[in-house]
Design a protein around this motif. Structure first.
Motif, PDB file in Angstrom:
ATOM      1  N   ALA A   1      15.646  88.236  24.624  1.00 17.58           N
ATOM      2  CA  ALA A   1      15.964  89.668  24.555  1.00 17.58           C
ATOM      3  C   ALA A   1      15.926  90.172  23.119  1.00 17.58           C
ATOM      4  O   ALA A   1      15.368  91.245  22.842  1.00 17.58           O
ATOM      5  CB  ALA A   1      17.344  89.921  25.169  1.00 17.58           C
ATOM      6  N   ASP A   2      16.489  89.406  22.181  1.00 18.82           N
ATOM      7  CA  ASP A   2      16.503  89.835  20.779  1.00 18.82           C
ATOM      8  C   ASP A   2      15.102  89.860  20.177  1.00 18.82           C
ATOM      9  O   ASP A   2      14.778  90.743  19.385  1.00 18.82           O
ATOM     10  CB  ASP A   2      17.436  88.949  19.955  1.00 18.82           C
ATOM     11  N   LEU A   3      14.262  88.901  20.550  1.00 17.51           N
ATOM     12  CA  LEU A   3      12.889  88.899  20.049  1.00 17.51           C
ATOM     13  C   LEU A   3      12.124  90.114  20.567  1.00 17.51           C
ATOM     14  O   LEU A   3      11.429  90.792  19.813  1.00 17.51           O
ATOM     15  CB  LEU A   3      12.173  87.602  20.450  1.00 17.51           C
ATOM     16  N   GLU A   4      12.252  90.387  21.852  1.00 20.58           N
ATOM     17  CA  GLU A   4      11.532  91.507  22.451  1.00 20.58           C
ATOM     18  C   GLU A   4      12.027  92.852  21.930  1.00 20.58           C
ATOM     19  O   GLU A   4      11.312  93.850  22.012  1.00 20.58           O
ATOM     20  CB  GLU A   4      11.623  91.434  23.979  1.00 20.58           C
ATOM     21  N   ALA A   5      13.242  92.893  21.353  1.00 17.97           N
ATOM     22  CA  ALA A   5      13.806  94.135  20.831  1.00 17.97           C
ATOM     23  C   ALA A   5      13.484  94.370  19.353  1.00 17.97           C
ATOM     24  O   ALA A   5      13.848  95.415  18.814  1.00 17.97           O
ATOM     25  CB  ALA A   5      15.325  94.123  21.030  1.00 17.97           C
ATOM     26  N   LEU A   6      12.809  93.441  18.696  1.00 22.22           N
ATOM     27  CA  LEU A   6      12.500  93.617  17.276  1.00 22.22           C
ATOM     28  C   LEU A   6      11.658  94.871  17.064  1.00 22.22           C
ATOM     29  O   LEU A   6      10.650  95.085  17.754  1.00 22.22           O
ATOM     30  CB  LEU A   6      11.789  92.390  16.699  1.00 22.22           C
ATOM     31  N   GLU A   7      12.044  95.686  16.105  1.00 23.58           N
ATOM     32  CA  GLU A   7      11.417  96.982  15.812  1.00 23.58           C
ATOM     33  C   GLU A   7       9.978  96.831  15.322  1.00 23.58           C
ATOM     34  O   GLU A   7       9.693  96.043  14.416  1.00 23.58           O
ATOM     35  CB  GLU A   7      12.242  97.706  14.735  1.00 23.58           C
ATOM     36  N   GLY A   8       9.064  97.570  15.924  1.00 19.00           N
ATOM     37  CA  GLY A   8       7.683  97.633  15.458  1.00 19.00           C
ATOM     38  C   GLY A   8       6.809  96.470  15.852  1.00 19.00           C
ATOM     39  O   GLY A   8       5.655  96.389  15.443  1.00 19.00           O
ATOM     40  N   LEU A   9       7.338  95.543  16.647  1.00 13.65           N
ATOM     41  CA  LEU A   9       6.566  94.381  17.071  1.00 13.65           C
ATOM     42  C   LEU A   9       6.417  94.383  18.588  1.00 13.65           C
ATOM     43  O   LEU A   9       7.378  94.673  19.300  1.00 13.65           O
ATOM     44  CB  LEU A   9       7.263  93.080  16.656  1.00 13.65           C
ATOM     45  N   ALA A  10       5.250  94.067  19.062  1.00 11.97           N
ATOM     46  CA  ALA A  10       5.045  93.868  20.497  1.00 11.97           C
ATOM     47  C   ALA A  10       5.145  92.375  20.735  1.00 11.97           C
ATOM     48  O   ALA A  10       4.222  91.623  20.402  1.00 11.97           O
ATOM     49  CB  ALA A  10       3.690  94.402  20.932  1.00 11.97           C
ATOM     50  N   ILE A  11       6.288  91.933  21.252  1.00 11.07           N
ATOM     51  CA  ILE A  11       6.524  90.510  21.484  1.00 11.07           C
ATOM     52  C   ILE A  11       6.680  90.279  22.968  1.00 11.07           C
ATOM     53  O   ILE A  11       7.444  90.973  23.639  1.00 11.07           O
ATOM     54  CB  ILE A  11       7.777  90.012  20.735  1.00 11.07           C
ATOM     55  N   GLN A  12       5.956  89.298  23.452  1.00 11.73           N
ATOM     56  CA  GLN A  12       6.076  88.905  24.846  1.00 11.73           C
ATOM     57  C   GLN A  12       6.533  87.457  24.870  1.00 11.73           C
ATOM     58  O   GLN A  12       5.926  86.598  24.206  1.00 11.73           O
ATOM     59  CB  GLN A  12       4.746  89.059  25.569  1.00 11.73           C
ATOM     60  N   THR A  13       7.608  87.172  25.587  1.00  9.27           N
ATOM     61  CA  THR A  13       8.127  85.812  25.650  1.00  9.27           C
ATOM     62  C   THR A  13       7.927  85.241  27.042  1.00  9.27           C
ATOM     63  O   THR A  13       7.833  85.981  28.028  1.00  9.27           O
ATOM     64  CB  THR A  13       9.629  85.773  25.296  1.00  9.27           C
ATOM     65  N   ARG A  14       7.863  83.931  27.096  1.00  7.10           N
ATOM     66  CA  ARG A  14       7.714  83.243  28.368  1.00  7.10           C
ATOM     67  C   ARG A  14       8.352  81.859  28.236  1.00  7.10           C
ATOM     68  O   ARG A  14       8.164  81.186  27.227  1.00  7.10           O
ATOM     69  CB  ARG A  14       6.239  83.093  28.706  1.00  7.10           C
ATOM     70  N   ARG A  15       9.066  81.469  29.257  1.00  2.00           N
ATOM     71  CA  ARG A  15       9.622  80.117  29.278  1.00  2.00           C
ATOM     72  C   ARG A  15       8.490  79.127  29.521  1.00  2.00           C
ATOM     73  O   ARG A  15       7.606  79.372  30.335  1.00  2.00           O
ATOM     74  CB  ARG A  15      10.663  79.970  30.379  1.00  2.00           C
ATOM     75  N   GLU A  16       8.562  78.026  28.828  1.00  2.00           N
ATOM     76  CA  GLU A  16       7.538  76.992  28.959  1.00  2.00           C
ATOM     77  C   GLU A  16       8.025  75.891  29.881  1.00  2.00           C
ATOM     78  O   GLU A  16       9.164  75.455  29.782  1.00  2.00           O
ATOM     79  CB  GLU A  16       7.252  76.418  27.568  1.00  2.00           C
ATOM     80  N   SER A  17       7.165  75.436  30.733  1.00  2.00           N
ATOM     81  CA  SER A  17       7.469  74.306  31.596  1.00  2.00           C
ATOM     82  C   SER A  17       7.400  73.029  30.772  1.00  2.00           C
ATOM     83  O   SER A  17       6.500  72.852  29.947  1.00  2.00           O
ATOM     84  CB  SER A  17       6.456  74.240  32.737  1.00  2.00           C
ATOM     85  N   LEU A  18       8.316  72.138  31.001  1.00  2.00           N
ATOM     86  CA  LEU A  18       8.333  70.880  30.270  1.00  2.00           C
ATOM     87  C   LEU A  18       7.637  69.760  31.033  1.00  2.00           C
ATOM     88  O   LEU A  18       7.771  68.604  30.685  1.00  2.00           O
ATOM     89  CB  LEU A  18       9.784  70.473  29.945  1.00  2.00           C
ATOM     90  N   ALA A  19       6.897  70.095  32.078  1.00  2.00           N
ATOM     91  CA  ALA A  19       6.175  69.093  32.856  1.00  2.00           C
ATOM     92  C   ALA A  19       5.166  68.373  31.973  1.00  2.00           C
ATOM     93  O   ALA A  19       4.561  68.956  31.086  1.00  2.00           O
ATOM     94  CB  ALA A  19       5.464  69.759  34.036  1.00  2.00           C
ATOM     95  N   GLY A  20       4.987  67.093  32.235  1.00  2.00           N
ATOM     96  CA  GLY A  20       4.053  66.287  31.454  1.00  2.00           C
ATOM     97  C   GLY A  20       2.614  66.744  31.635  1.00  2.00           C
ATOM     98  O   GLY A  20       2.214  67.164  32.708  1.00  2.00           O
TER      99      GLY A  20
END
Length: 161
Positions: free
Chosen positions: A56-75
């Motif tokens: 949430a804090d990353l996506e709220a950074l001013e002037g930046l288009a940030i998209q986050t996604r959880r990464e799967s830890l599967a081998g």
């Protein structure tokens, strides 16, 4: 996460401070400035308790288009990596042709850096790509280079160490 923004001083600083504030660890990244724009891909590790707040804090950074996604830890399946240098006369569609040649042997494009250069003495534009490809166990480096070389006699493919 991916980051896009008009380039300016302090972008990486803002992102890294936000990650640190949540106890996160910057694992790896690829970042570049191209035509006045900043673009980046970043992998971050943090505790499960901090994930939602960090995203949430990353996506709220001013002037930046940030998209986050959880990464799967599967081998992941093991692949060999091969690094190539590809040079040839520039033409429309050359990246499409190169990526199709790589995919046609079942290989995966891991990293691609392209640029135009001036041909020595002639001065016409040369396409130059530095490529990292992951090969499945049943595909040889020779099969990959042969597939790329069929794109035209003007292409020189060199396997890098």
């Amino acid at each position: 996460m991916t980051v896009l923004a008009p380039d300016r001083t302090g972008i990486v600083k803002s992102i890294s401070e936000t990650i640190a504030a949540h106890g996160g660890n910057w694992l790896e990244s690829r970042m570049a400035r191209l035509a006045g724009q900043f673009a980046g891909i970043v992998r971050v590790e943090c505790s499960e308790a901090e994930v939602e707040g960090l995203m949430a804090d990353l996506e709220a950074l001013e002037g930046l288009a940030i998209q986050t996604r959880r990464e799967s830890l599967a081998g992941e399946e093991h692949h060999d990596f091969i690094h190539l240098d590809v040079v040839g006369n520039d033409r429309p569609g050359i990246v499409r042709q190169l990526s199709a040649a790589i995919a046609s042997v079942g290989a995966n494009l891991e990293d691609l850096h392209t640029q135009l250069e001036s041909a020595p003495m002639a001065g016409h534009p040369l396409f130059h790509a530095t490529v990292t490809v992951s090969l499945p166990p049943d595909v040889s480096p020779g099969a990959l280079t042969q597939s790329i070389e069929t794109l035209g006699e003007d292409l020189a493919v060199t396997v890098l160490d």
